[in-house]
Design an enzyme around this catalytic site. Structure first.
Site, short mmCIF file in Angstrom:
data_model
loop_
_atom_site.label_atom_id
_atom_site.label_comp_id
_atom_site.label_asym_id
_atom_site.label_seq_id
_atom_site.Cartn_x
_atom_site.Cartn_y
_atom_site.Cartn_z
N TRP A 42 23.27 -13.81 -34.51
CA TRP A 42 23.17 -14.14 -35.93
C TRP A 42 22.11 -15.20 -36.16
CZ3 TRP A 42 24.86 -10.48 -38.71
CH2 TRP A 42 26.03 -9.79 -38.37
N ASP A 92 25.25 -22.14 -40.59
CA ASP A 92 25.96 -20.87 -40.80
C ASP A 92 27.34 -21.04 -40.17
OD1 ASP A 92 27.03 -18.34 -40.75
OD2 ASP A 92 25.34 -17.39 -39.72
N LYS A 141 35.34 -13.52 -42.56
CA LYS A 141 35.75 -13.93 -41.22
C LYS A 141 36.95 -14.88 -41.29
CE LYS A 141 32.12 -11.94 -39.14
NZ LYS A 141 30.78 -12.41 -39.49
C1 LIG Z 1 29.34 -11.97 -39.48
C2 LIG Z 1 28.35 -13.05 -39.43
C3 LIG Z 1 27.20 -13.03 -40.21
C4 LIG Z 1 26.85 -11.86 -41.14
O1 LIG Z 1 27.68 -11.85 -42.22
P1 LIG Z 1 27.51 -10.76 -43.39
O2 LIG Z 1 28.42 -11.33 -44.43
O3 LIG Z 1 27.96 -9.47 -42.83
O4 LIG Z 1 26.11 -10.74 -43.80
C5 LIG Z 1 26.34 -14.09 -40.13
N1 LIG Z 1 26.58 -15.13 -39.32
C6 LIG Z 1 27.68 -15.18 -38.53
C7 LIG Z 1 27.90 -16.36 -37.66
C8 LIG Z 1 28.60 -14.14 -38.57
O5 LIG Z 1 29.69 -14.19 -37.81
#
Ligand SMILES: *Cc1c(COP(=O)(O)O)cnc(C)c1O
Length: 354
Positions: free
Chosen positions: A100, A167, A191
Site C-alpha cells: 500500500w 495511512d 478495515k
Molecule cells: C486496504 C488498504 C488500502 C486501500 O484501501 P481502499 O479503501 O480499498 O482504497 C490502503 N492502505 C492500507 C494500509 C490498506 O490496508
C-alpha cells in the site's frame, strides 16, 4: 450460525452495529424513512454526519486541536492522490513499508520524484525500516502505520521535522497513540470502522493551502472542510454505520479499552504461532502487527486437513494475501477473543494429529 470472521477487509463488524444498521435500513428512528432514502440535507442525516465527525475526533483525542474530520469516497486509494495534490509542492519523503505504501508512492510520483526515506521491499516487506532521516526541506513525510498484507506495524513514529501523513487504514482506533503528531490521517472504513464506501480523513487545517497548483474541487480538502463533508452526496449508509461503530467503541471505553482486548488477542495468536512447530510467523517479531497476524504452515501436506478443520470450526477469511501466501488472521476491533481462541484450538488440534 455466525462465523468467526477473519477477513482483512471488508471485515467483521460488531453484531450490535449490524442489528442497528439493518433496522435503520428499514426505518430510521421511527421516522417512516430508511436511512438510505432520506435526504442527505435533512436534519436527521446532517446530525448523523456531525456526530460521526465529532466522534472520530473525540476518540482520537483531537477535539479542539485544529483538526477536521471528513468522510470522503474513493477509498484510501484516492487519498494516495489527494495527499499529493494538496500538499506536494517540491518534494516529499515516503517510507516504503509495504504494497500500500508503494501504491501511495506511485500516485505521488505523478507529480514529482519521490524520495524513499527507507524501504523493506528487498525482504518482501517482512519488517519496518528504522533509523532513517527525514529531510527538513521537504513538504511532508508519508508512512503506513499498519501493513495489512505483510502483518507489520509501526510501533513508534519518527520525530518528523515536516508534516507527517499516515495511512492508518488497518489500525485506526485500535491502539492509543499521540495522534497530534500527525497532520493528516486517513483510513478506509472497511478495515476497522465500518462498511466499504467511505474513508475517514483527519486533517490539521494549518497544513493546507501551501501548494501553488489549482486543485479540482472534489480533490481539494478545503472544499470538503468548508462544506462540512457534504460538498456532494456523501455515502450515507457507510457514514451511518461507521457512526454506529464509533458509538459502540466509545461505549466500550474508547481506544484505550479496545487496545487491551486487541493486545490479548494478538498475544494469544502469536504465542500459538511461536509455540506450535507446524507454523511459522512471517513478520519480524519486533514489528508484528496487532491487527493482521501472518503465518505459514510448514508442512504443505497438512494444508487440506488444516483448511477442512478451519471450515468445520466456522472460521472464515484466514487465507493469506497472494503476495505472502500462507495465512493471515485479521483481528480487528470487532473480532472477539473467542474467535481467536477458535483458531488457536484448531492449530493445536492439528499439532496433536500430525
Ligand atoms: C486496504 C488498504 C488500502 C486501500 O484501501 P481502499 O479503501 O480499498 O482504497 C490502503 N492502505 C492500507 C494500509 C490498506 O490496508
Amino acid at each position: 450460525m455466525r462465523k468467526h470472521i477473519f477477513n482483512a477487509g471488508p471485515c467483521v463488524l460488531p453484531q450490535e452495529v449490524l442489528q442497528k444498521a439493518s433496522q435503520a435500513v428499514l426505518d430510521l428512528d421511527n421516522s417512516g424513512l430508511s436511512v438510505i432514502e432520506i435526504s442527505h440535507r435533512s436534519k436527521a442525516f446532517v446530525d448523523i454526519m456531525e456526530n460521526a465527525r465529532a466522534l472520530a475526533l473525540e476518540l482520537l483525542g483531537l477535539e479542539g486541536k485544529g483538526y477536521k474530520a471528513l468522510f470522503l469516497q474513493g477509498g484510501a486509494s484516492t487519498q494516495f492522490l489527494m495527499v499529493a495534490l494538496n500538499l506536494l509542492e517540491k518534494r516529499a519523503g515516503y517510507l516504503n513499508s509495504g504494497s500500500w505504501a508503494a501504491k501511495a508512492i506511485k500516485e505521488a510520483e505523478i507529480f514529482d520524484d519521490i524520495y524513499e526515506v527507507a524501504s523493506s521491499k528487498e525482504a518482501n516487506y517482512n519488517y519496518i525500516p528504522k533509523g532513517y532521516d527525514i529531510p527538513e526541506n521537504y513538504d511532508y513525510f508519508h508512512c503506513t502505520s499498519n501493513n495489512t498484507i505483510f502483518g507489520t506495524q509501526m510501533k513508534t513514529f519518527p520525530d518528523s521535522p515536516i508534516p507527517m501523513v499516515c495511512d492508518m487504514s488497518s489500525d485506526i482506533f485500535s491502539r492509543t497513540l499521540d495522534f497530534t503528531q500527525f497532520d493528516i490521517i486517513y483510513a478506509g472504513a472497511q478495515k476497522n470502522m465500518g462498511p466499504a464506501g467511505t474513508t475517514l480523513v483527519v486533517i490539521k487545517e494549518d497544513c493546507l493551502g501551501k501548494v501553488s497548483r489549482k486543485i479540482p474541487s472534489m480533490m481539494d480538502y478545503k472544499t470538503h472542510i468548508s462544506k462540512g463533508s457534504m460538498f456532494n452526496t456523501p455515502p450515507v449508509f457507510a457514514v451511518y454505520t461507521s457512526m454506529l461503530t464509533l458509538e459502540w467503541l466509545k461505549g466500550l471505553g474508547g481506544i484505550a479499552a479496545i487496545e487491551q482486548e486487541n493486545e490479548k488477542k494478538a498475544r494469544l495468536m502469536y504465542s500459538e504461532i511461536d509455540l506450535n512447530p507446524l507454523f511459522k510467523g512471517f513478520a519480524t517479531k519486533a514489528d508484528r502487527s496487532m491487527m493482521n497476524a501472518t503465518f505459514t504452515l510448514e508442512n504443505e501436506n497438512l494444508k487440506e486437513t488444516f483448511e477442512t478443520m478451519l471450515k468445520e470450526a466456522g472460521i472464515s477469511g484466514l487465507n493469506g494475501h497472494r503476495s505472502v501466501g500462507g495465512y493471515r488472521a485479521s483481528m480487528y476491533n470487532a473480532l472477539s477473543l473467542d474467535s481467536v481462541k477458535a483458531v488457536v484450538e484448531v492449530m493445536s488440534e492439528l499439532e496433536s494429529k500430525a
